[in-house]
Design a protein around this motif. Structure first.
Motif, PDB file in Angstrom:
ATOM      1  N   ALA A  51      23.679  39.301  41.376  1.00 54.28           N
ATOM      2  CA  ALA A  51      24.923  39.466  42.413  1.00 54.28           C
ATOM      3  C   ALA A  51      26.016  38.513  42.638  1.00 54.28           C
ATOM      4  CB  ALA A  51      24.650  40.423  43.564  1.00 54.28           C
ATOM      5  N   ASN A  52      25.094  37.631  42.510  1.00 60.39           N
ATOM      6  CA  ASN A  52      26.094  36.079  43.324  1.00 60.39           C
ATOM      7  C   ASN A  52      26.351  35.318  42.344  1.00 60.39           C
ATOM      8  OD1 ASN A  52      25.028  36.035  45.862  1.00 60.39           O
ATOM      9  ND2 ASN A  52      23.299  35.088  46.179  1.00 60.39           N
ATOM     10  N   GLU A  53      25.580  35.502  41.033  1.00 55.20           N
ATOM     11  CA  GLU A  53      26.334  35.287  39.532  1.00 55.20           C
ATOM     12  C   GLU A  53      27.577  35.660  39.240  1.00 55.20           C
ATOM     13  OE1 GLU A  53      24.702  32.293  38.377  1.00 55.20           O
ATOM     14  OE2 GLU A  53      26.067  32.124  36.423  1.00 55.20           O
ATOM     15  N   ILE A  54      27.563  36.843  39.023  1.00 53.96           N
ATOM     16  CA  ILE A  54      28.560  37.716  39.157  1.00 53.96           C
ATOM     17  C   ILE A  54      29.999  37.567  39.630  1.00 53.96           C
ATOM     18  CG2 ILE A  54      29.984  40.048  39.573  1.00 53.96           C
ATOM     19  CD1 ILE A  54      27.024  40.974  38.300  1.00 53.96           C
ATOM     20  N   ILE A  55      29.331  37.752  41.228  1.00 53.86           N
ATOM     21  CA  ILE A  55      30.654  37.255  42.460  1.00 53.86           C
ATOM     22  C   ILE A  55      31.090  35.676  42.138  1.00 53.86           C
ATOM     23  CG2 ILE A  55      31.084  36.778  44.379  1.00 53.86           C
ATOM     24  CD1 ILE A  55      29.002  38.742  46.016  1.00 53.86           C
ATOM     25  N   SER A  61      36.995  34.925  36.772  1.00 55.88           N
ATOM     26  CA  SER A  61      38.229  35.582  35.965  1.00 55.88           C
ATOM     27  C   SER A  61      39.414  34.776  37.245  1.00 55.88           C
ATOM     28  CB  SER A  61      37.055  36.666  36.020  1.00 55.88           C
ATOM     29  OG  SER A  61      36.470  36.260  34.771  1.00 55.88           O
ATOM     30  N   VAL A  62      39.292  36.238  38.109  1.00 59.83           N
ATOM     31  CA  VAL A  62      40.305  36.407  38.911  1.00 59.83           C
ATOM     32  C   VAL A  62      41.391  35.197  39.197  1.00 59.83           C
ATOM     33  CG1 VAL A  62      41.208  36.529  41.370  1.00 59.83           C
ATOM     34  CG2 VAL A  62      39.551  38.119  40.579  1.00 59.83           C
ATOM     35  N   ASN A  63      40.971  33.843  39.282  1.00 60.80           N
ATOM     36  CA  ASN A  63      41.771  32.594  38.740  1.00 60.80           C
ATOM     37  C   ASN A  63      42.086  32.492  38.170  1.00 60.80           C
ATOM     38  OD1 ASN A  63      41.417  31.574  41.306  1.00 60.80           O
ATOM     39  ND2 ASN A  63      39.221  30.710  41.136  1.00 60.80           N
ATOM     40  N   LYS A  64      41.336  32.208  36.735  1.00 54.07           N
ATOM     41  CA  LYS A  64      42.598  32.860  35.059  1.00 54.07           C
ATOM     42  C   LYS A  64      43.260  33.414  35.093  1.00 54.07           C
ATOM     43  CE  LYS A  64      40.933  31.157  30.875  1.00 54.07           C
ATOM     44  NZ  LYS A  64      39.771  31.546  29.934  1.00 54.07           N
ATOM     45  N   TYR A  65      42.722  34.145  35.809  1.00 58.45           N
ATOM     46  CA  TYR A  65      43.967  35.745  35.203  1.00 58.45           C
ATOM     47  C   TYR A  65      45.476  35.685  36.150  1.00 58.45           C
ATOM     48  CZ  TYR A  65      45.525  40.695  35.181  1.00 58.45           C
ATOM     49  OH  TYR A  65      46.095  41.817  35.175  1.00 58.45           O
ATOM     50  N   ASN A  66      45.177  35.171  37.345  1.00 58.25           N
ATOM     51  CA  ASN A  66      46.977  34.769  38.518  1.00 58.25           C
ATOM     52  C   ASN A  66      47.241  33.731  37.578  1.00 58.25           C
ATOM     53  OD1 ASN A  66      45.611  36.787  40.059  1.00 58.25           O
ATOM     54  ND2 ASN A  66      45.035  35.318  41.267  1.00 58.25           N
ATOM     55  N   GLY A 100      46.527  38.493  24.705  1.00 56.72           N
ATOM     56  CA  GLY A 100      45.712  37.896  24.407  1.00 56.72           C
ATOM     57  C   GLY A 100      44.787  37.939  25.207  1.00 56.72           C
ATOM     58  N   GLU A 101      45.339  36.697  26.036  1.00 57.65           N
ATOM     59  CA  GLU A 101      44.671  36.052  27.598  1.00 57.65           C
ATOM     60  C   GLU A 101      44.115  36.844  27.710  1.00 57.65           C
ATOM     61  OE1 GLU A 101      44.415  31.666  27.599  1.00 57.65           O
ATOM     62  OE2 GLU A 101      46.490  31.317  26.363  1.00 57.65           O
ATOM     63  N   LEU A 102      45.188  37.983  28.907  1.00 56.84           N
ATOM     64  CA  LEU A 102      45.133  38.354  29.828  1.00 56.84           C
ATOM     65  C   LEU A 102      44.305  39.020  29.544  1.00 56.84           C
ATOM     66  CD1 LEU A 102      48.538  38.793  31.219  1.00 56.84           C
ATOM     67  CD2 LEU A 102      47.387  37.657  32.674  1.00 56.84           C
ATOM     68  N   SER A 103      44.597  40.351  28.218  1.00 58.11           N
ATOM     69  CA  SER A 103      43.306  41.114  28.477  1.00 58.11           C
ATOM     70  C   SER A 103      42.352  41.450  28.260  1.00 58.11           C
ATOM     71  CB  SER A 103      44.380  42.082  27.184  1.00 58.11           C
ATOM     72  OG  SER A 103      43.881  41.740  25.689  1.00 58.11           O
ATOM     73  N   GLU A 104      42.142  39.899  27.458  1.00 58.49           N
ATOM     74  CA  GLU A 104      40.785  39.392  26.747  1.00 58.49           C
ATOM     75  C   GLU A 104      40.268  39.837  28.649  1.00 58.49           C
ATOM     76  OE1 GLU A 104      39.520  36.353  24.588  1.00 58.49           O
ATOM     77  OE2 GLU A 104      37.575  36.262  25.648  1.00 58.49           O
ATOM     78  N   GLU A 105      40.626  37.994  29.316  1.00 59.63           N
ATOM     79  CA  GLU A 105      40.172  38.245  31.296  1.00 59.63           C
ATOM     80  C   GLU A 105      40.230  39.840  31.695  1.00 59.63           C
ATOM     81  OE1 GLU A 105      39.779  35.050  30.934  1.00 59.63           O
ATOM     82  OE2 GLU A 105      38.430  35.332  33.024  1.00 59.63           O
ATOM     83  N   ASN A 106      41.319  40.087  31.694  1.00 59.78           N
ATOM     84  CA  ASN A 106      41.153  42.059  32.037  1.00 59.78           C
ATOM     85  C   ASN A 106      39.736  42.905  31.553  1.00 59.78           C
ATOM     86  OD1 ASN A 106      41.868  43.986  33.940  1.00 59.78           O
ATOM     87  ND2 ASN A 106      42.990  44.830  32.076  1.00 59.78           N
ATOM     88  N   ARG A 107      38.933  42.598  30.585  1.00 61.15           N
ATOM     89  CA  ARG A 107      37.890  43.360  29.962  1.00 61.15           C
ATOM     90  C   ARG A 107      36.540  42.128  31.223  1.00 61.15           C
ATOM     91  NH1 ARG A 107      39.940  43.163  25.131  1.00 61.15           N
ATOM     92  NH2 ARG A 107      39.388  41.804  24.223  1.00 61.15           N
ATOM     93  N   HIS A 108      36.640  41.268  31.252  1.00 67.55           N
ATOM     94  CA  HIS A 108      36.122  40.485  31.159  1.00 67.55           C
ATOM     95  C   HIS A 108      35.472  41.065  33.072  1.00 67.55           C
ATOM     96  CE1 HIS A 108      34.196  35.399  31.710  1.00 67.55           C
ATOM     97  NE2 HIS A 108      33.102  36.789  31.842  1.00 67.55           N
ATOM     98  N   VAL A 109      36.886  40.995  33.538  1.00 68.17           N
ATOM     99  CA  VAL A 109      36.352  41.467  34.839  1.00 68.17           C
ATOM    100  C   VAL A 109      36.314  42.604  34.898  1.00 68.17           C
ATOM    101  CG1 VAL A 109      37.714  41.803  36.997  1.00 68.17           C
ATOM    102  CG2 VAL A 109      38.450  39.756  35.856  1.00 68.17           C
ATOM    103  N   GLU A 110      36.404  43.525  33.841  1.00 66.84           N
ATOM    104  CA  GLU A 110      36.101  44.782  33.949  1.00 66.84           C
ATOM    105  C   GLU A 110      34.968  44.711  33.964  1.00 66.84           C
ATOM    106  OE1 GLU A 110      39.788  47.372  32.754  1.00 66.84           O
ATOM    107  OE2 GLU A 110      38.329  47.081  31.198  1.00 66.84           O
ATOM    108  N   ASP A 111      34.064  44.043  33.527  1.00 68.75           N
ATOM    109  CA  ASP A 111      32.265  44.211  32.897  1.00 68.75           C
ATOM    110  C   ASP A 111      31.993  43.482  33.816  1.00 68.75           C
ATOM    111  OD1 ASP A 111      30.749  43.906  30.724  1.00 68.75           O
ATOM    112  OD2 ASP A 111      30.932  41.869  30.628  1.00 68.75           O
ATOM    113  N   LEU A 112      32.580  42.661  34.681  1.00 72.86           N
ATOM    114  CA  LEU A 112      31.767  42.395  35.816  1.00 72.86           C
ATOM    115  C   LEU A 112      31.570  43.273  36.702  1.00 72.86           C
ATOM    116  CD1 LEU A 112      32.813  38.409  36.019  1.00 72.86           C
ATOM    117  CD2 LEU A 112      31.304  38.808  35.670  1.00 72.86           C
TER     118      LEU A 112
END
Ligand code: ZN
Length: 232
Positions: A51-55, A61-66, A100-112
């Motif tokens: 869980a800590n790893e995921i956080i 990811s959120v930082n990158k997204y922003n 492209g980058e935004l949607s990839e990062e979005n997928r990443h966040v969803e995965d988490l």
């Protein structure tokens, strides 16, 4: 020596009663549940680390997204009024790669998020299992206590007999040795020679040892330390 051997016999009966408690079904169940609780604890620790790893990944990811969103603002605000064709195609490229980058990062966040939901589910399952085990071990403990109470008067009776015999012991030094070895978990302490074997650990004894035993009548086993006696 006769009295010491008599006491050893009584001690053997006490040990048998204690073993009865230790080997009763409730005791075996108790060991099983203790193992479940122990395994559960380490599994919880594993889930917590995951869980800590995921956080950590989520925050990254959120930082990158922003940051990407910030870039898209810059692209959007560019003055498009009097730019040449090359600049327009650059602008389009920038915008496309951002999407492209935004949607990839979005997928990443969803995965988490999906992974953390999975961990929450697993933790809840484990928690239920552990609660169940704890509840069972409480009931089992009561059963073991019942068994212990059942043998307690018998043990007390045997211990009383030993106390009565102790003053009759002539060879107090040999009894001191007996108690010392018994305390170390070596039992029985005094054993007979059985043919050429130690009556305790059953190891075959060398001929010179047996010869020596014939004169000394009593010798410690070279293998297990028990005192071997001659003649039954
Ligand atoms: Zn031995």
């Amino acid at each position: 020596m006769k009295t010491i051997l008599e006491i050893q016999k009584l001690d053997r009966q006490i040990k048998a009663l204690l073993r009865e408690v230790d080997k009763c079904p409730a005791s075996l169940d108790f060991k099983k549940y203790k193992q479940i609780l122990k395994d559960g604890k380490s599994r919880f620790e594993q889930l917590e680390a995951q869980a800590n790893e995921i956080i950590k990944n989520y925050n990254a990811s959120v930082n990158k997204y922003n940051k990407l969103k910030g870039n898209s603002e810059i692209v959007r605000k560019r003055n498009t009024k009097d730019i040449d064709l090359d600049s327009v195609s650059n602008l389009i490229n920038d915008a496309n790669s951002l999407v492209g980058e935004l949607s990839e990062e979005n997928r990443h966040v969803e995965d988490l998020v999906r992974k953390s939901e999975e961990i929450v589910r697993k933790s809840a399952e484990l928690s239920n299992k552990l609660t169940e085990a704890k509840r069972h071990s409480g009931a089992i403990k009561a059963k073991i206590e019942e068994k212990r109470q059942e043998v307690a008067p018998k043990i007390a009776e045997l211990e009383k007999k030993i106390k009565e015999l102790e003053p009759q012991i002539v060879e107090q030094d040999k009894y001191a040795k007996y108690k010392e070895m018994k305390a170390k978990g070596i039992f029985p302490v005094y054993v007979y020679l059985e043919d050429e074997f130690c009556g305790g650990c059953k190891v075959e004894l060398p001929l010179n040892f047996i010869e020596k035993l014939k004169t000394k009548k009593m010798l410690p086993c070279e293998h297990c330390g028990r005192i071997i006696m001659l003649n039954k």
